[in-house]
Design an enzyme around this catalytic site. Structure first.
Site, PDB file in Angstrom:
ATOM      1  N   SER A 150       0.847  -1.199   0.000  1.00 28.49           N
ATOM      2  CA  SER A 150       0.000   0.000   0.000  1.00 28.49           C
ATOM      3  C   SER A 150       0.879   1.244   0.000  1.00 28.49           C
ATOM      4  CB  SER A 150      -0.943  -0.079   1.205  1.00 28.49           C
ATOM      5  OG  SER A 150      -1.900   0.913   1.168  1.00 28.49           O
ATOM      6  N   HIS A 177      -2.688  -0.944  -3.346  1.00 28.08           N
ATOM      7  CA  HIS A 177      -3.794   0.006  -3.180  1.00 28.08           C
ATOM      8  C   HIS A 177      -3.478   1.300  -3.915  1.00 28.08           C
ATOM      9  CE1 HIS A 177      -4.406  -2.026   0.980  1.00 28.08           C
ATOM     10  NE2 HIS A 177      -5.065  -2.678   0.041  1.00 28.08           N
ATOM     11  N   ASP A 189      -4.935  -4.058   5.999  1.00 26.75           N
ATOM     12  CA  ASP A 189      -5.349  -5.054   5.016  1.00 26.75           C
ATOM     13  C   ASP A 189      -4.251  -6.120   4.908  1.00 26.75           C
ATOM     14  OD1 ASP A 189      -6.770  -6.310   3.013  1.00 26.75           O
ATOM     15  OD2 ASP A 189      -6.068  -4.964   1.428  1.00 26.75           O
TER      16      ASP A 189
END
Ligand SMILES: C[S@@+](CC[C@H](N)C(=O)[O-])C[C@H]1O[C@@H](n2cnc3c(N)ncnc32)[C@H](O)[C@@H]1O
Lengths: 277, 201
Positions: free
Chosen positions: B24, B51, B144
């Site tokens: 991310s 992401h 996540d």
């Protein structure tokens, strides 16, 4: 045998049970996705195993209906992928305009946003009155919402932006009547729309279409079922008829890919080829 | 917790079948570091959930492909998975691994507040590859991937986490370490070496 393998067996049995009891056939849906829906549902309902879920599903219709809502992923937007609608305006509408009468099928139309978007394009091209639109989905509750055409103002705001990104240059507010929290789409947009229950897995073609739009539905099918649906579209299109898929879907992995040619490959717009070369 | 220092091949087993990566905030630098270091004969498929904003174009994928020796592409729905290809999740779509070893994409609701979600990738990949899966969590500012990493461990797969001290954003690696007891905690340099070593066996 590992838990993962046991779960695979349980999923197969659950889908078989749903099919035999309720007639909905999810047996050839993409399994990884279906499994996530099932486990999510178990989780939300406080059930520990898929076998427990199966028992509930068999003995409780309401429970099945809730699962069905969860299986039919209804995410949609008006002018979803604005550039797609721009491409329709540029590359498809001029061809349709030449026809004496136009027939369009939205397969898997969800809550109807896609249908109203297309109706707006047709209206702006001055061919809406000349068009018959079939908007279908296998989820009756969703079809009802599509027919009502009522969307929250918050969504309408986002849709207005999408409309403009799609090249719309009229006043989007002229297409709906706003209330306090929601807006109703104008009746004249759906005057020629038939909303109907239709299952792509098991129901037949209902006639020849000039344009078929099936976006973001085939990603939930496995390859074999995808081909069943594409076969149905192929059967429902004359030579030169248009087929539109979602931005992340394609005909590349279909056994029917040779029967279609690209119109706008960037936007997944295809046309059925002449059957004799 | 096993650390990957010195005995580089100790943990490396030739039996792995796929690598799933979650990354991310700070991910661009991390991917630009690791991917170009992989040899052209790298023989496992790599799946990456990074992401990024939902309207991002494919510039990132093209750039990573240009600087790497193995092929980097955006994952396409229903394509058959082949080794030595890096499949990147498209913006705004979950990336799932199907039971028939094909790619599936989905627009179902965000998981762990994001779409694509690392958890979705890890959980579906573990169903297909089981103990032959390597899951890697890199830099990121959310949580996540932790749940997915636990599933990989439970199935007997290998979990590698970027050393939080070396990560641009340490929340995601720290969360994964707390949740999943990773097998290895490594710097980007060591992760690259680890992946290259997989190939030699
Ligand atoms: C993600 S929505 C797509 C909506 C819209 N086409 C769009 O692209 O925004 C998928 C829809 O497909 C419908 N669907 C799923 N399986 C179906 C089937 N077998 N037959 C007809 N519709 C189906 C679902 O009920 C859902 O409304």
């Amino acid at each position: 045998m590992t838990d993962i393998e046991n779960e695979k067996i349980e999923i197969g049995l659950l889908l078989e049970a749903i099919y035999r009891k309720y007639g909905y056939d999810f047996r050839d849906y993409a399994k990884a996705s279906i499994k996530r829906r099932i486990l999510r549902h178990c989780n939300l309902s406080g059930l520990k195993t898929i076998s427990e879920l199966q028992h509930r599903i068999l003995y409780n219709v309401q429970f099945f209906e809730a699962l069905l809502m969860d299986f039919s992923i209804n995410v949609t937007e008006m002018f979803r992928d604005p550039s797609f609608y721009g491409a329709i305006r540029e590359s498809v509408l001029p061809v349709l305009k030449e026809l004496p009468h136009i027939k369009i099928w939205h397969a898997g139309c969800s809550t109807g946003e896609e249908v109203y978007s297309m109706a707006i394009l047709l209206k702006e091209a001055d061919i809406l009155d000349n068009t018959q639109i079939y908007a279908t989905d296998f989820n009756e509750k969703i079809i009802k919402k599509a027919r009502e055409g009522i969307y929250s103002l918050e969504k309408i705001k986002a849709y207005t932006t999408n409309y403009q990104k799609a090249g719309g240059n009229q006043s989007f507010a002229d297409y709906y009547t706003a209330g306090n929290e929601s807006a109703v789409m104008n009746k004249n947009l759906r005057a020629n729309v038939v909303f109907a229950d239709h299952n792509l897995v098991s129901d037949a073609s209902f006639g020849e279409m000039d344009l078929i739009i099936c976006r973001n539905v085939l990603i939930y099918f496995d390859r074999k079922l995808q081909d069943t649906a594409i076969g149905l579209f192929r059967e429902s299109l004359p030579s030169g008829g248009f087929l539109c898929l979602g931005s992340k879907e394609s005909l590349r992995f279909s056994i029917y890919s040779e029967d279609f040619e690209d119109v706008r490959i960037d936007e997944k717009i295809y046309r059925k080829k002449n059957s004799h070369g | 917790m096993k650390r990957f220092i010195g005995k580089k091949t100790a943990m490396v087993d030739s039996g792995y079948a796929a690598v799933a990566v979650g990354v991310s905030t700070g991910g661009l630098d991390a991917l630009k570091f690791i991917l170009p270091r992989l040899p052209e004969n790298f023989n496992l498929p790599i799946f990456i959930v990074y992401h990024i904003h939902k309207t991002s174009d494919d510039f990132l994928v093209c750039h990573l492909n240009d600087i790497s020796r193995i092929r980097v592409k955006q994952a396409e729905d229903k394509e058959t998975i082949i080794p030595a290809v890096v499949y990147m999740a498209p913006p705004d779509y979950h990336l799932l691994i199907e039971w028939d070893c094909t790619i599936a994409l989905s627009t179902s609701e965000p998981v762990s507040y994001t779409r694509p979600s690392i958890d979705v990738l890890f959980e579906t990949a573990v169903d297909v590859y089981g103990e032959k899966l390597i899951g890697i969590i890199l830099t990121g500012a959310n949580r996540d991937g932790s749940a997915g990493a636990c599933k990989i461990k439970a199935a007997g797969g290998l979990v590698v986490v970027q050393d939080p001290e070396t990560a641009q954003a340490d929340t995601m690696p720290k969360a994964a370490i707390a949740a999943a007891e990773p097998d290895l905690i490594l710097s980007l340099e060591e992760i690259s070496e680890f992946l290259c070593n997989l190939n030699q066996n």
